[in-house]
Each structure stands twice: as C-alpha cells, then as structure tokens.
Design an enzyme around this catalytic site. Sequence first.
Site, mmCIF file in Angstrom:
data_model
loop_
_atom_site.group_PDB
_atom_site.id
_atom_site.type_symbol
_atom_site.label_atom_id
_atom_site.label_comp_id
_atom_site.label_asym_id
_atom_site.label_seq_id
_atom_site.Cartn_x
_atom_site.Cartn_y
_atom_site.Cartn_z
ATOM 1 N N CYS A 173 27.983 44.214 -2.445
ATOM 2 C CA CYS A 173 28.643 45.071 -1.460
ATOM 3 C C CYS A 173 27.598 45.604 -0.481
ATOM 4 C CB CYS A 173 29.371 46.263 -2.065
ATOM 5 S SG CYS A 173 30.700 45.828 -3.168
ATOM 6 N N ARG A 229 25.531 40.291 1.173
ATOM 7 C CA ARG A 229 25.597 41.070 -0.065
ATOM 8 C C ARG A 229 26.950 40.943 -0.762
ATOM 9 N NH1 ARG A 229 21.515 45.042 -0.142
ATOM 10 N NH2 ARG A 229 22.698 46.098 -1.756
ATOM 11 N N TRP A 252 31.947 42.778 -2.596
ATOM 12 C CA TRP A 252 31.862 41.781 -3.668
ATOM 13 C C TRP A 252 32.601 42.429 -4.833
ATOM 14 C CZ3 TRP A 252 30.152 41.339 -8.696
ATOM 15 C CH2 TRP A 252 30.004 40.033 -9.193
ATOM 16 N N ASN A 298 29.021 51.183 -2.857
ATOM 17 C CA ASN A 298 28.387 50.027 -3.482
ATOM 18 C C ASN A 298 27.913 50.471 -4.858
ATOM 19 O OD1 ASN A 298 26.843 47.752 -4.127
ATOM 20 N ND2 ASN A 298 25.067 48.465 -2.983
ATOM 21 N N GLY A 299 28.418 49.846 -5.900
ATOM 22 C CA GLY A 299 28.023 50.248 -7.256
ATOM 23 C C GLY A 299 29.231 50.190 -8.173
ATOM 24 N N GLU A 339 15.176 25.214 -11.671
ATOM 25 C CA GLU A 339 15.449 25.785 -10.351
ATOM 26 C C GLU A 339 16.240 24.795 -9.473
ATOM 27 O OE1 GLU A 339 15.525 28.552 -9.118
ATOM 28 O OE2 GLU A 339 15.346 28.359 -6.962
ATOM 29 N N LYS A 344 19.876 25.592 -7.853
ATOM 30 C CA LYS A 344 20.145 25.508 -6.412
ATOM 31 C C LYS A 344 21.386 24.652 -6.168
ATOM 32 C CE LYS A 344 18.387 28.134 -5.064
ATOM 33 N NZ LYS A 344 17.509 28.997 -5.794
ATOM 34 N N GLU A 385 24.680 26.493 -7.355
ATOM 35 C CA GLU A 385 25.196 27.688 -6.686
ATOM 36 C C GLU A 385 25.739 27.426 -5.293
ATOM 37 O OE1 GLU A 385 22.392 30.942 -6.506
ATOM 38 O OE2 GLU A 385 20.760 29.669 -5.917
ATOM 39 N N HIS A 408 17.524 14.960 -27.502
ATOM 40 C CA HIS A 408 18.072 15.786 -28.587
ATOM 41 C C HIS A 408 19.514 16.196 -28.309
ATOM 42 C CE1 HIS A 408 14.158 15.866 -30.451
ATOM 43 N NE2 HIS A 408 13.654 16.084 -29.247
ATOM 44 N N LYS A 458 24.038 38.248 -2.779
ATOM 45 C CA LYS A 458 22.582 38.123 -2.755
ATOM 46 C C LYS A 458 21.900 38.981 -3.826
ATOM 47 C CE LYS A 458 18.607 36.863 -1.057
ATOM 48 N NZ LYS A 458 18.136 35.553 -1.535
HETATM 49 O O1 M6R Z 1 16.577 39.775 -6.140
HETATM 50 P P1 M6R Z 1 16.194 39.079 -7.414
HETATM 51 O O2 M6R Z 1 15.055 38.149 -7.248
HETATM 52 O O3 M6R Z 1 15.958 40.056 -8.545
HETATM 53 O O4 M6R Z 1 17.464 38.242 -7.797
HETATM 54 C C1 M6R Z 1 17.524 37.525 -8.997
HETATM 55 C C2 M6R Z 1 18.667 36.544 -8.999
HETATM 56 O O5 M6R Z 1 19.884 37.218 -8.864
HETATM 57 C C3 M6R Z 1 18.539 35.516 -7.884
HETATM 58 O O6 M6R Z 1 17.338 34.828 -7.949
HETATM 59 C C4 M6R Z 1 19.704 34.508 -7.952
HETATM 60 O O7 M6R Z 1 19.592 33.737 -9.091
HETATM 61 C C5 M6R Z 1 19.732 33.644 -6.700
HETATM 62 N N1 M6R Z 1 21.089 33.492 -6.234
HETATM 63 C C6 M6R Z 1 19.200 32.283 -6.921
HETATM 64 O O8 M6R Z 1 19.245 31.495 -5.795
#
Ligand code: M6R
Length: 620
Positions: free
Chosen positions: A2, A27, A74, A100-101, A493, A497, A500, A516, A615
């Site tokens: 948010c 956000r 969000w 936000n929260g 990673e 990517k 997501e 395994h 984000k």
């Molecule tokens: O702001 P942060 O680095 O603490 O965020 C951690 C994760 O939420 C963040 O890396 C998330 O996995 C991303 N969407 C990955 O692309």
Amino acid sequence: MCGIVAYLGKKPAQPILIEGLKRLEYRGYDSAGVGLMNNGVIKITKSSGRISVLEELLEPINQAEVLGIGHTRWATHGEPNTINAHPHLDYTGKIAVVHNGIIENYSTLKTWLISEGCKFSSQTDTEVISNLIGYLYAGHNEKGTPTTGQNRFEWAVQRALNELVGTYGLAIVCADFPDMLIGAKKGSPLILGLGENEYIIASDASAIVEHTTQAIYMADNEMVICTSKGFHTKTIDNVEIRKDLKQIEFSLDAIELNGFQHYMLKEICEQPKALNMCLGGRLDHRDGRIVLGGLDKYWREITRAKRIIINACGTAWHAGLVGEFLLENLARINTETEYASEFRYRNPIIDDGTVVIAVSQSGETADTLAAVEQAKERGAIVLGIVNVVGSTIARTTDAGVYLRVGPEIGVASTKAFTAQVAVLAMLAIELGRRKHLGHDVAKFYIDELAKIPAKIEKVLTQSEQIKEIAAATCERENWLFLGRGFNYPVALEGALKLKEISYIHAEGLPAAEMKHGPIALINKGMPAVFIATKCSQYEKIIGNIEEVRARGGRTIVVATEGDENIGKYADFLITVPPAPEELQPLLTVVPLQILAYHAAVLRGHDVDKPRNLAKSVTVE
Ligand code: M6R
C-alpha cells in the site's frame, strides 16, 4: 505494501495526489482512492484496479481543494473492490483515513464500535481507525477529554492510536478542520516532505521528491500535525518532539523510466552504473583493502565473530546465500542464511560471538525487521545491508552498509541483488584480509570486483539473443534452474524472477539434488536452465546437463565466454565473461533476469506490476 500520499498547501491537491499515487503504485495496485477537502466536506472517489481507472472517475481539478489524501492498495483484509478501497470515512462522515499496515485487534474494536452504534461498510481493518477516531471525536470518550487548548481532532487521533495494536502509516483529515492534516507511524514507513508553504506526507520519498527534497523521517509511535501555519511532531503519548530535517538523496530522474518500457528493464540495464556507485570509493586497490565507513566502529567485533547469521527474504535471501558462501570461503567464518520469517519465530542461539546481518533492499520488510529486533533483544551486534536510506531497518541496526544503487521501483528485484552480493563480497574480502587472506589475495579479489561492471555491460549486449530464447521456450509452464556452488543461489534467483513476473512454475535447485527427486519432472522439451560456467564443479555440472538431455529436456546454458566445449550440451547458449568463481553470481544472474523479463513481456504480462505482488512486504 500500500502507498499513501497526502497534501496540504496552496496548490490544488488532486494532481499532486494522483502523481504521487502513480509513483507509489509499485507498492500495491489492486484499488485506489482519493479524498479531497471541499468546503468542509470530504469528497471521496475510489475504484478497484489501477490509478488510471481512478483518474477517469475524478471530477475536474478544483483550485480550492488544497487538502487531500490518497491511497493505492495491496489488499490484506477484504477483497480489492471499490468499497474496500481507501480512504475510509467514519460513520459520521467527518473523518477520512488512508492506511498502510495491519490493525491486529480490528475485530475486537469493530465488535465494540458496532455495539456502540457505529456503522461499518467495508471488510477492512482500516475502517476501525476512522470509526474509532470519529467515535472519540464525536464526544463518546469514556477516558478523559482534550487538555486545555488541544485541538479535538488531534486529541481524538492520538487517543485512537493508543488503542490500536498492529502497524500503520496513516494520513487523516477531518471535515471540521479544512486546514489540518495529521500523519502517524508505527511499523510502516512515513515521510513528511516540507515544501514552500506545503506539506506532503507519503509512504516513501518517491512521491515527495518532485516537490521538495527536504524531509522528516517519522519514527514509530510518532505523529505529525500540519496546518497552513506550521507543523509540530509529537509522540502518541502527547510528548512534543523535535525531528531532524533530512535531504532526500535521489533526484526525480532516478525514478523516471527514461525511455525504457519498464522499470525492471531499466534497472537490469542500470546494473553496471549501479555497481560502480556501490563499489565507488570502497575499493582500495593499492593497499588491497576495502573501505566500508559504516562498519568502522564494529570491525573488531565482526572480525572476531564465531558465527554470522544472515537474515533476509526473497531475492535478498538469495543474495544472502551467496554471501554465506563468500564469508565461509574468503573469511572462514561459520555463516548461516536464514529466512527472516522463520528465524523470528524460532528460539535462535545467539551468543557473544554471533553477528547478525540483515539484507533488505527496502529496509522495510516486516519479517526482516522483526528478525533484527529479535537479534538485538538477544544482544547480538546487528548490521544492515540496505538500499533505502533512512529506512526502518537502516535505522534499527547498529551499523551497516548502504547499497547506493538509487531507487529500485520494479517489483522484481534486480540491481539490488547484484549490489547486495557486491557488498557481501566486499565484507568477505575485508574480513578475510583482516584474518588470513594476505594482501595479494585480497587485492586480487578487489581488482576482479572492479572489473565486474564492465563485464555486466557485455552480458547486456546479448539481450536480443536472450529474447529469442525466451520466445522459443516461454510457452512451457514448468522450468528448472540448476546450478552448483556459488551459482546455486543464482539458480534460485533465476527461478524466482521467472515465477514472479511470467507466472511460469519454476524450480531452482542445486544441480546434484535433481537426481534425488526432481528429475522425475523432466519430460520432452522441458526447459532446464543450467549455470555451467568455468568453476571448480564444471565437470560435475556437465554431467547434470547430460542427465537432463538424456530425458528429453531442452537446455539453456549460461557458460563462460570462450568455452569451446560447452556448445554441444546446449540447445541455447548464453555466455558471460570469465571471473573468479566467488564473483560469478554477479554476472550469471544478469542473463536470467533478462530471460525472465522477455518471457513475461512475450506472455503479455505487466512486468512492473506482477499479479498479487507488491514491492515492499511490510506486513507478515
Ligand atoms: O526489500 P527487501 O529486499 O527486504 O525485499 C525482500 C523480498 O520481498 C524481495 O526481494 C522479493 O522477493 C522480490 N519481489 C524479488 O524480486
């Protein structure tokens, strides 16, 4: 999660709120709304969907509406529809809130407020805030009244905040006070921008920087009361406080697309420059040492550490895992990388010799912050590797290192990952130098680190070729990403990517683990991405590639430039320049970022606003 923005000044609030919401849209983006003060009436407009949908519903700009609040959501409590969108008006129609929260005790408060005659129309936790303030403001205050001279609206907000359990970044207005804007913070970020005769309250600096670079970073349990005559800050216990004015350190340019189609692509391409900023002034080639000023007071303790625990989430966790391998290899310190969400609820053993490192781009991730607090309570020295200056984790940790890569707007983290790995590499090299590495070895790694940005530049030139690979493979719904050693976290990673932003199911694995179990998944044509650069396990990973090919899998291989042997194992080949194996993740991750980007665009997805994601994950 948010974004909130609020304005009080002399200009019409509506365009400032809308522009601010667009900047904060990363956000959260499932619904949005604004509330504008119009002649003692709060005019609310809200909608489900993006800010662009909200914009179409807005009335023409009214020059007299100089106070307003806005929100991009969000969803946590209640589905993302118009009713649940913010701002939330109280039952009297006088108080409007953007939030936000998460309010954890909302259910208890709601039941009580209903029994007192308050009406609710949404399923959100936020509506208890507006209703509680409205209830107190209307005079149903069972515990005391405002002290002499205290504004009743301010008093009601302060009283209500004391009843809330959970987290909030809030902006609040009252129809009876068309010249007053109140902000409050606990657990969710809140910044007050101070312009000329104007105030902007926002979840982050990106909504403020266009108007002013002078800001106050609010701390937990603080509130700010702005009027056209000035502002004051106090705790929610009514103790007046003075806050330092800070400079917002990035320019508007840093948060513009600058001709790129998406922020993610811009940030991928920015990596050479970003890493140069991250490394700048920190590599002392002559003396073979690393300069990390933020850690100056703590080198003694860190060097003596018996154990390092890295706490992070998501991409930052993957960077942390590379850091674990680096710290073990170069500094010979026992290191573990923990999911912050798990660590915070365990009973971790933290003794005198334990140093905890929190890695976070935003510096606001709720789980990472909770892990930091838990480690501090147990007496550990806690360091932060954070990008956002002044963020909560940066302020809560004992010391730390900023990434210095500028704002990362794309929800899929890219340049933050490479910078996090670079900072962890610098830390490992310096600790190694202080312990046993010796000048020449430390200098070797420092010199090699300095070459990385130019090498990434070379990888970026393969974007079109990687796009073709994406086009040939992106219709497949199941992928594997496989790596060994330092490239195993890169496999994780790469899979994250792809998941997501393209919504393809992808699994990242240490290549040897495949036998395994996961090898059962391989069928004809299944894409398997291998990171098979020249390293100590090169021969082993060739064996793993053969195993996949023998079962009909289609291999996309990231290999070292000049490797003549690898071509025969690859259906698709991508190369990266040679580098010491410890630093290879800084290169090998880049083609995987590009691959995920193109796959998502080809599948028609909004890369910067992926489904269900936001984000910064500022809630549990
Ligand atoms: O702001 P942060 O680095 O603490 O965020 C951690 C994760 O939420 C963040 O890396 C998330 O996995 C991303 N969407 C990955 O692309």
